[in-house]
Design a protein around this motif. Structure first.
Motif, PDB file in Angstrom:
ATOM      1  N   VAL A  62      45.113  40.399  59.932  1.00  0.00           N
ATOM      2  CA  VAL A  62      44.378  40.623  58.688  1.00  0.00           C
ATOM      3  C   VAL A  62      43.438  41.791  58.943  1.00  0.00           C
ATOM      4  O   VAL A  62      42.932  41.950  60.054  1.00  0.00           O
ATOM      5  CB  VAL A  62      43.606  39.350  58.269  1.00  0.00           C
ATOM      6  CG1 VAL A  62      42.654  38.886  59.350  1.00  0.00           C
ATOM      7  CG2 VAL A  62      42.870  39.564  56.946  1.00  0.00           C
ATOM      8  N   ASP A 121      40.741  43.366  56.322  1.00  0.00           N
ATOM      9  CA  ASP A 121      39.431  42.951  55.808  1.00  0.00           C
ATOM     10  C   ASP A 121      39.419  41.427  55.719  1.00  0.00           C
ATOM     11  O   ASP A 121      40.025  40.839  54.834  1.00  0.00           O
ATOM     12  CB  ASP A 121      39.177  43.565  54.428  1.00  0.00           C
ATOM     13  CG  ASP A 121      37.813  43.154  53.850  1.00  0.00           C
ATOM     14  OD1 ASP A 121      37.096  42.359  54.496  1.00  0.00           O
ATOM     15  OD2 ASP A 121      37.478  43.612  52.742  1.00  0.00           O
ATOM     16  N   ASP A 122      38.725  40.796  56.646  1.00  0.00           N
ATOM     17  CA  ASP A 122      38.645  39.338  56.639  1.00  0.00           C
ATOM     18  C   ASP A 122      37.206  38.863  56.526  1.00  0.00           C
ATOM     19  O   ASP A 122      36.841  37.817  57.048  1.00  0.00           O
ATOM     20  CB  ASP A 122      39.290  38.761  57.893  1.00  0.00           C
ATOM     21  CG  ASP A 122      39.796  37.332  57.681  1.00  0.00           C
ATOM     22  OD1 ASP A 122      40.029  36.958  56.517  1.00  0.00           O
ATOM     23  OD2 ASP A 122      39.964  36.601  58.676  1.00  0.00           O
ATOM     24  N   GLU A 155      40.136  48.605  57.082  1.00  0.00           N
ATOM     25  CA  GLU A 155      41.173  49.032  56.144  1.00  0.00           C
ATOM     26  C   GLU A 155      41.177  50.548  56.015  1.00  0.00           C
ATOM     27  O   GLU A 155      42.231  51.204  56.075  1.00  0.00           O
ATOM     28  CB  GLU A 155      40.921  48.382  54.782  1.00  0.00           C
ATOM     29  CG  GLU A 155      42.036  48.583  53.778  1.00  0.00           C
ATOM     30  CD  GLU A 155      43.120  47.528  53.891  1.00  0.00           C
ATOM     31  OE1 GLU A 155      44.303  47.928  53.923  1.00  0.00           O
ATOM     32  OE2 GLU A 155      42.790  46.327  53.965  1.00  0.00           O
ATOM     33  N   THR A 166      40.714  38.937  50.638  1.00  0.00           N
ATOM     34  CA  THR A 166      41.693  39.642  51.460  1.00  0.00           C
ATOM     35  C   THR A 166      42.915  39.982  50.621  1.00  0.00           C
ATOM     36  O   THR A 166      43.482  39.114  49.979  1.00  0.00           O
ATOM     37  CB  THR A 166      42.109  38.762  52.650  1.00  0.00           C
ATOM     38  OG1 THR A 166      41.002  38.682  53.537  1.00  0.00           O
ATOM     39  CG2 THR A 166      43.289  39.341  53.384  1.00  0.00           C
ATOM     40  N   GLU A 167      43.332  41.229  50.641  1.00  0.00           N
ATOM     41  CA  GLU A 167      44.469  41.655  49.816  1.00  0.00           C
ATOM     42  C   GLU A 167      45.785  41.401  50.536  1.00  0.00           C
ATOM     43  O   GLU A 167      46.515  42.328  50.919  1.00  0.00           O
ATOM     44  CB  GLU A 167      44.322  43.137  49.452  1.00  0.00           C
ATOM     45  CG  GLU A 167      43.146  43.429  48.540  1.00  0.00           C
ATOM     46  CD  GLU A 167      43.307  42.771  47.161  1.00  0.00           C
ATOM     47  OE1 GLU A 167      44.423  42.788  46.625  1.00  0.00           O
ATOM     48  OE2 GLU A 167      42.305  42.240  46.648  1.00  0.00           O
TER      49      GLU A 167
END
Length: 523
Positions: A336, A338-339, A346, A466-467
Motif C-alpha cells: 500500500v 498512502d496508508d 504516492e 487508500t485508493e
C-alpha cells in the motif's frame, strides 16, 4: 482438513555449525538446520530488485535469491496482516476463527496457548525458538484488560517461543514500546503505561487537536490519536517514558536482538520468526538510509529492510553457520502506498510499481493483495538462482517444516497446512492445485490457470482513504491468470469453471475431504 488427503491431491505428499575451531558440527546438527523466517510488512511483489524493481537496490535480498530459489507465484493467505500471520503460524485459515481481523494494539491473544504453532513444531524437535519484531496477534488474556506495567499473564512463551522481543501490534498503533518475554522492555517506573482504544486520557495531546506537535510525520487520514516521537498513532496512550521506541531505531533494535539470539544459540539448532516493520506506516527509516532511493521514505525503508537482511546473513556467516541455516524471506500481504501518513510515497513513486504490475494491493482480493515475494535459501538443498513458477501458499509452511524435522502434528492442529517440504526448497516444482485467499469479507480461489473471486456486496474502493480496489462485486469474477492485470471478467463465458471453483470453496469451508478429493482435477 485431514492431512492424509495430501497423498491423493495433485501436489503429492508434498544444527548449528560454526567456523572451524569454534564449535564441532555433529551429524545430528547437520540434519537439523537452523531456520529463520524473515517476514516483511507490506512489502509488495514488485518492491525488490530481484523481482524487477528499478528505483531501489536490494543487494542483500538479491544475494539470497541468487543463492537459493525465487518463487514467482507464492501467495499469502490474506491481504492484511493479522489474518495472514495467524494462518502462517497456526496452519489454519484465519477466517475459520472469529476475531482474526486486523488487531488493535490492546487485543487479547488471538492465537491461544492451547493451539499448536510453528514454534511448537521446532520446540518439539529440540530447537531454541524466538519471535522478534512485529507481532500484531494480541497479548494478554483479554482485549483491553492488559496491565502493561506488570508481566502479561499470557504471552509468546505460551505459544512455543523461548524468547521474544516484539512490538505488540504495528508502529502505527499504541502501545509504542517493545515487549520482551512478556513484559515491557526497558520499563520506566516513573512513567506507568496506560492504553485505551475508546477514549483519550485527560491532558494527553493528540494528532487531531495538537498538529503542532507532529514534528516527524503528519497523518493523511486517520492515525491522529496519541503522539509518540512526533508522530500520531491509532489509539490513545499515556506514559512509557524511557521505554518508548524511536521509530528511526526500530530496525536497529530488532536486528541487534536477533543477532544476540543467534549468537546465544550458535551451537544448537534454533528457529527464529523475524518480522520487520520498515515498509509499514509510519515509514521513518534511520537517517543513514535517507536518500538511499529517489522514492522518499517508502523507498528508503525498503533499503533499510535490505540492510537488516544483510546484517542477519553476515552474522550467520561470521559464526560459520550460514551453510546449515534455512532462510525463508517473504511478506505478509501486498503493498500500500498512502496508508494514513503524509509521507509523499504516492507522489515519489517515479514509475515504480510496488505490486509489479498486479491489480489491487493490500486489502484487495485482486492478485496484488496476496501474491508476495518468496525466497528460500538452504545451501546444499536449494539450487542457486532457481526460478520457481509453481503455485505455493504460506499455509503450507508449517506442515512443511514438520515434514523436514519428522515432527508429528497433533490431531486437529494445523488443519489447512499440507506437508510440501520438497516444494518449499524447489525440489518439486509441481503447483498446488489451488490456493485460497482472504480479503475484506470475501474469499478468492487461485489455481494455476484461473483466479476466482467469490461474489460479495461491498465497496469497490477501500473506504478509508487508500485508493486501492477491494475486488468486491455482487457478481462472480473469473480471470485467466495470463491476464496479469485481471482486466477481463470471463465468468459468463466459463460457467463450468465458476461452478467448480464454487464447489471447491464450499468443500474447503465445510472441511469436506471426500469432496476435495473428487475436485483435485481442476479445470
Amino acid at each position: 482438513m485431514n492431512r492424509q488427503i495430501i497423498k491423493s491431491l495433485t501436489f503429492g505428499a508434498a544444527g548449528a555449525m560454526t567456523c572451524a575451531g569454534a564449535y564441532a558440527q555433529t551429524a545430528q546438527q547437520k540434519a537439523r538446520p537452523n531456520v529463520i523466517v524473515i517476514l516483511a510488512d507490506d512489502l509488495g511483489y514488485g518492491d525488490l530488485a530481484c523481482y524487477g524493481a528499478k528505483n531501489v537496490r536490494t543487494p542483500n535480498v538479491d544475494a539470497l535469491a541468487s543463492s537459493g530459489v525465487r518463487f514467482t507465484n507464492c501467495h499469502a493467505t490474506a491481504a492484511t496482516s493479522t489474518p495472514s500471520r495467524y494462518s502462517l503460524l497456526t496452519g489454519q485459515y484465519a477466517w475459520r476463527k472469529p476475531g482474526t481481523g486486523v488487531a488493535a494494539g490492546n487485543a487479547g491473544m488471538i492465537i491461544r496457548p492451547e493451539q499448536f504453532t510453528m514454534a511448537d513444531v521446532f520446540k518439539s524437535a529440540g530447537y531454541a525458538t524466538a519471535a522478534i519484531g512485529k507481532w500484531h496477534l494480541g497479548l494478554g488474556d483479554k482485549t483491553g484488560q492488559q496491565d502493561w506495567n506488570a508481566p502479561l499473564p499470557a504471552a509468546l512463551g505460551d505459544l512455543g517461543f523461548d524468547y521474544s522481543y516484539i512490538m505488540a501490534a504495528t508502529a502505527d498503533r499504541v502501545p509504542c514500546v517493545f515487549i520482551e518475554n512478556g513484559q515491557v522492555a526497558n520499563y520506566d517506573p516513573s512513567a506507568p503505561i496506560f492504553v485505551d482504544y475508546q477514549k483519550n486520557f485527560p491532558g494527553e495531546p493528540t494528532g487531531k487537536d495538537n498538529p503542532e506537535l507532529l514534528y516527524n510525520q503528519k497523518p493523511s487520514h486517520g492515525h491522529d490519536m496519541a503522539i509518540v516521537n512526533g508522530i500520531s498513532r491509532i489509539g490513545y496512550m499515556k506514559g512509557g517514558g524511557k521505554a518508548l521506541w524511536k521509530d528511526e531505531n526500530i530496525a536497529d533494535s530488532i536486528a541487534s536482538h536477533a543477532i544476540g539470539f543467534i549468537r546465544r544459540h550458535a551451537d544448537e539448532p534454533f528457529f527464529m520468526y523475524f518480522c520487520t516493520n520498515d515498509v509499514h506506516v509510519p515509514r521513518f527509516p534511520h537517517q543513514r538510509f535517507r536518500g538511499a532511493t529517489n522514492m522518499g521514505v517508502r523507498g528508503d525503508a525498503i533499503a533499510q529492510f535490505d540492510w537488516t537482511v544483510g546484517a542477519l546473513v553476515a552474522e550467520l556467516e561470521r559464526l560459520g553457520i550460514a551453510d546449515n541455516t534455512l532462510i525463508v524471506l517473504t511478506s505478509d500481504n501486498g503493498p500500500v502506498v498512502d496508508d494514513g501518513y503524509d509521507d509523499r510515497a504516492e507522489e515519489l513513486l517515479n514509475g515504480h510499481s510496488p505490486t509489479g504490475g498486479l491489480r489491487g494491493g493490500k486489502y484487495s482480493a485482486f492478485e496484488g493483495g496476496t501474491r508476495v515475494p518468496f525466497i528460500v535459501r538452504y545451501p546444499g538443498k536449494t539450487k542457486k538462482g532457481q526460478l520457481d513458477k509453481a503455485l505455493f501458499s504460506h499455509i503450507d509452511i508449517l506442515a512443511s517444516f514438520a515434514e523436514l524435522l519428522g515432527v508429528r502434528i497433533p490431531a486437529g492442529a494445523a488443519p489447512d497446512s499440507y506437508p510440501r517440504y520438497k516444494a518449499l526448497i524447489g525440489a518439486d516444482t509441481q503447483s498446488r492445485p489451488w490456493v485460497l485467499e482472504e480479503a475484506f469479507n470475501t474469499l478468492a480461489l487461485r489455481t494455476p490457470d484461473w483466479k476466482y473471486i467469490y461474489p460479495v456486496k461491498g465497496p469497490a474502493i477501500v473506504p478509508w482513504g487508500t485508493e486501492i480496489e477491494t475486488g468486491l462485486n455482487e457478481t462472480p469474477q473469473l480471470y485467466n491468470v495470463a491476464d496479469l492485470k485481471e482486466r477481463k471478467n470471463v465468468a459468463a463465458e466459463h460457467p463450468d469453471v465458476v461452478k467448480r471453483m464454487n464447489d471447491i470453496i464450499s468443500a474447503i469451508r465445510a472441511e469436506n475431504n471426500a469432496e476435495l478429493r473428487s475436485l483435485d482435477a481442476l479445470p
